[in-house]
Design a protein around this motif. Structure first.
Motif, short mmCIF file in Angstrom:
data_model
loop_
_atom_site.label_atom_id
_atom_site.label_comp_id
_atom_site.label_asym_id
_atom_site.label_seq_id
_atom_site.Cartn_x
_atom_site.Cartn_y
_atom_site.Cartn_z
N GLY A 1 -6.81 -3.78 -8.77
CA GLY A 1 -6.94 -3.49 -7.34
C GLY A 1 -6.05 -2.33 -6.95
N ARG A 2 -4.77 -2.47 -7.24
CA ARG A 2 -3.86 -1.35 -7.01
C ARG A 2 -3.86 -0.51 -8.28
NH1 ARG A 2 1.66 -3.39 -4.59
NH2 ARG A 2 1.52 -4.92 -6.26
N VAL A 3 -4.13 0.78 -8.14
CA VAL A 3 -4.41 1.60 -9.32
C VAL A 3 -3.25 2.53 -9.68
CG1 VAL A 3 -5.97 3.37 -10.26
CG2 VAL A 3 -6.90 1.46 -8.93
N LEU A 4 -2.78 3.30 -8.69
CA LEU A 4 -1.81 4.36 -9.02
C LEU A 4 -0.91 4.58 -7.82
CD1 LEU A 4 -1.61 6.39 -11.49
CD2 LEU A 4 -2.83 8.01 -10.05
N ALA A 5 0.42 4.66 -8.07
CA ALA A 5 1.37 4.94 -6.99
C ALA A 5 1.80 6.41 -7.10
CB ALA A 5 2.59 4.03 -7.14
N MET B 1 0.81 -1.23 0.00
CA MET B 1 0.00 0.00 0.00
C MET B 1 0.84 1.27 0.00
SD MET B 1 -3.14 -0.95 -0.06
CE MET B 1 -4.06 0.50 0.48
N GLY B 2 2.14 1.13 0.05
CA GLY B 2 3.00 2.31 0.07
C GLY B 2 4.41 1.87 0.39
N ALA B 3 5.37 2.77 0.18
CA ALA B 3 6.76 2.40 0.48
C ALA B 3 7.58 3.66 0.73
CB ALA B 3 7.36 1.60 -0.68
N VAL B 4 8.69 3.44 1.45
CA VAL B 4 9.61 4.52 1.80
C VAL B 4 11.04 4.03 1.57
CG1 VAL B 4 10.46 5.98 3.68
CG2 VAL B 4 8.03 5.41 3.58
N SER B 5 11.88 4.91 1.04
CA SER B 5 13.32 4.60 0.89
C SER B 5 14.10 5.90 1.06
CB SER B 5 13.58 4.03 -0.50
OG SER B 5 14.98 3.83 -0.68
N PRO B 6 15.19 5.97 1.84
CA PRO B 6 15.79 4.88 2.59
C PRO B 6 15.01 4.56 3.87
CG PRO B 6 16.98 6.92 3.02
CD PRO B 6 15.93 7.25 2.00
N VAL C 1 2.59 6.49 -2.13
CA VAL C 1 1.30 6.13 -1.52
C VAL C 1 0.47 5.50 -2.63
CG1 VAL C 1 -0.82 7.08 -0.53
CG2 VAL C 1 1.41 7.99 0.18
N MET C 2 0.01 4.29 -2.39
CA MET C 2 -0.72 3.54 -3.42
C MET C 2 -2.21 3.83 -3.30
SD MET C 2 -0.23 1.42 -5.91
CE MET C 2 1.27 0.47 -5.86
N LEU C 3 -2.82 4.23 -4.41
CA LEU C 3 -4.27 4.40 -4.46
C LEU C 3 -4.86 3.09 -4.97
CD1 LEU C 3 -4.47 7.91 -6.18
CD2 LEU C 3 -4.17 7.35 -3.76
N VAL C 4 -5.85 2.57 -4.24
CA VAL C 4 -6.42 1.27 -4.63
C VAL C 4 -7.92 1.40 -4.82
CG1 VAL C 4 -4.58 0.08 -3.35
CG2 VAL C 4 -6.81 0.36 -2.26
N SER C 5 -8.51 0.38 -5.45
CA SER C 5 -9.95 0.36 -5.68
C SER C 5 -10.66 -0.05 -4.40
CB SER C 5 -10.30 -0.67 -6.76
OG SER C 5 -9.68 -0.34 -7.97
N LYS D 1 -11.80 5.64 -4.63
CA LYS D 1 -10.36 5.83 -4.34
C LYS D 1 -10.08 5.59 -2.85
CE LYS D 1 -8.61 10.04 -3.77
NZ LYS D 1 -8.17 11.42 -4.03
N THR D 2 -9.16 4.69 -2.56
CA THR D 2 -8.87 4.29 -1.18
C THR D 2 -7.36 4.30 -0.98
OG1 THR D 2 -10.79 2.83 -1.27
CG2 THR D 2 -9.19 2.36 0.47
#
Ligand code: AMP
Ligand code: GLY
Length: 424
Positions: A380-384, A234-239, A337-341, A411-412
């Motif tokens: 399901g996963r739409v846009l990052a 649903m999302g990610a961070v680096s570093p 941040v992932m936008l999902v259905s 949008k979730t």
């Protein structure tokens, strides 16, 4: 060089974006691709990565020099073997052959591999469907929580963690009697490890040289506070702030290097990415899982920080000379941040018209399609929504601003991506 990139997710849009920046890139095809990759290269919607013959034919008729395989399923089925056998020795294939991809394709194999090579991981036992009684008896002897893993690929849904013994027994019986089809003919029962998870990625060549890519942290559960069912991410961070130099040294010495040595010891020449799913267990990094490809949505935060020409790396990989590669990372923080259905990871509807602001912002498309001038949701996963910043706060503010600007029905998204890493 002409490139064929296989896949259709946010990972592939980020790969296409990075490949397209290479001075070596001439034509870029993405099969099947999505609405985002269509803006960068040429989508080939009718080409299914699981039809190896059709992929090979496309490679030949379009003078492809390099095939990059995004998802695991074709790798585990042997696409790299096929392309290497029939595509000629000059064809660069980014992704391991079947014997290497089994690190992801079989949890039972990967546990035995780690055990044989003294790679830190959770204690485990494996059981096949004819050993149901032994497996149930074994559960009686261990402490909760119970971690049950289907041996084969199960689209990210093959891991069940139960706190109650009865629930664990019921899940185990279901798995061993075919809940995930063939994938759960064998089940791994594993010790539960407490700790914060993170992901480390390398690109390796057939001689066992490797380059380290930026690490990332993924947020797998659907709900805030890490609640609810697992998703693709649903999302990610680096570093990742808690992965300091000494932790990374330990990862290199106790995990990456023994893994590469173990592969060459078995005569497996691995060319491609290895994704180490790790857990910081009381300061000691341990392996939760291997994947034979990049992560999604981790790719959407690691590639924007990578300051190197990706095609140069693939060429050096093919030559077995990755030791010559100079890789540096931007000190900036990248967040996505992932936008999902609505309804994902359960049932959800597709074909919702989307509004995406036209800007230079890094919107990496995942489940989208473009029909008659309009973007529609298609998964399901739409846009990052990826952004960079000098601090995690700055990057997250920008990612959330991007998330707010996108519109589609249902949008979730999670509001707490990166919160646990703030101020560290
Ligand atoms: P996997 O598909 O193996 O990555 O597992 C999915 C998720 O289950 C991981 O990201 C962890 O959150 C969790 N998990 C898997 N194995 C363990 C373990 N041994 N101890 C604690 N959590 C685990
Ligand atoms: N984000 C986890 C994966 O790609 O498997």
């Amino acid at each position: 060089m002409n490139i064929l990139l296989l896949g259709s997710g946010g990972r592939e849009h980020a790969l296409a974006w990075k490949i397209n920046q290479s001075h070596l890139c001439q034509k870029l095809f993405i099969a099947p691709g999505n609405a985002g990759t269509a803006q960068i290269g040429t989508n080939v919607p009718s080409l299914d990565p699981m039809y190896f013959g059709a992929v090979l034919q496309f490679v030949k008729s379009n003078h492809i020099d390099c095939v990059v395989i995004g998802p695991e399923a074709p790798l585990v089925e042997g696409i790299a073997d096929y392309l290497k056998q029939y595509g000629g020795e000059n064809l660069i294939v980014v992704g391991p052959t079947k014997v290497g991809a089994i690190l992801e394709g079989s949890k039972d194999f990967s546990k035995r591999f780690m055990e044989a090579n003294h790679i830190p991981t959770a204690a485990y036992r494996s059981f096949t469907s004819i050993q149901i009684k032994d497996a149930l008896d074994y559960l009686d002897t261990i402490a909760p929580p119970y971690v049950l893993k289907a041996d084969g690929l199960a689209a990210g849904k093959g891991v069940i963690i139960c706190t109650g013994l009865e629930e664990a027994k019921k899940s185990l019986e279901e798995m061993l009697s075919g809940k995930f089809g063939k994938a759960s003919n064998t089940v791994v029962i594993e010790e539960y490890l407490e700790g914060a998870e993170f992901s480390v990625f390398i690109l390796t060549d057939a001689n066992g040289h490797y380059v380290l890519l930026p690490e990332a942290k993924d947020y797998k559960r659907i709900g805030e506070g890490d609640t609810g069912p697992n998703t693709g991410g649903m999302g990610a961070v680096s570093p990742v702030p808690f992965v300091d130099n000494s932790m990374m040294q330990a990862v290199r010495k106790t995990i990456i290097e023994p893994t590469l040595k173990g592969l060459s010891g078995r005569g497996i020449s691995y060319e491609g990415f290895i994704f180490f799913g790790l857990i910081n267990h009381g300061g000691v990094p341990k392996v939760i899982e291997y994947n034979c490809r990049l992560g999604d949505p981790e790719t959407e935060v690691i590639l924007p920080r990578l300051e190197v020409d990706l095609l140069d790396l693939f060429v050096k990989m093919h030559q077995g000379k990755l030791y010559e590669a100079q890789v540096s990372f931007s000190p900036d923080v990248a967040t996505t941040v992932m936008l999902v259905s609505k309804g994902y990871p359960g049932k959800y509807e597709k074909r919702k018209p989307m509004f995406i602001p036209s800007s230079d912002a890094l919107y990496f498309h995942a489940g989208t399609t473009f029909i008659d001038g309009t973007n529609y949701t298609n998964g399901g996963r739409v846009l990052a929504c990826t952004a960079l910043g000098e601090t995690i706060e700055e990057a997250l503010d920008a990612s959330y601003e991007m998330a707010e600007q996108v519109q589609f029905e249902g949008k979730t998204y999670r509001l707490d991506i990166g919160q646990d890493l703030m101020g560290s």
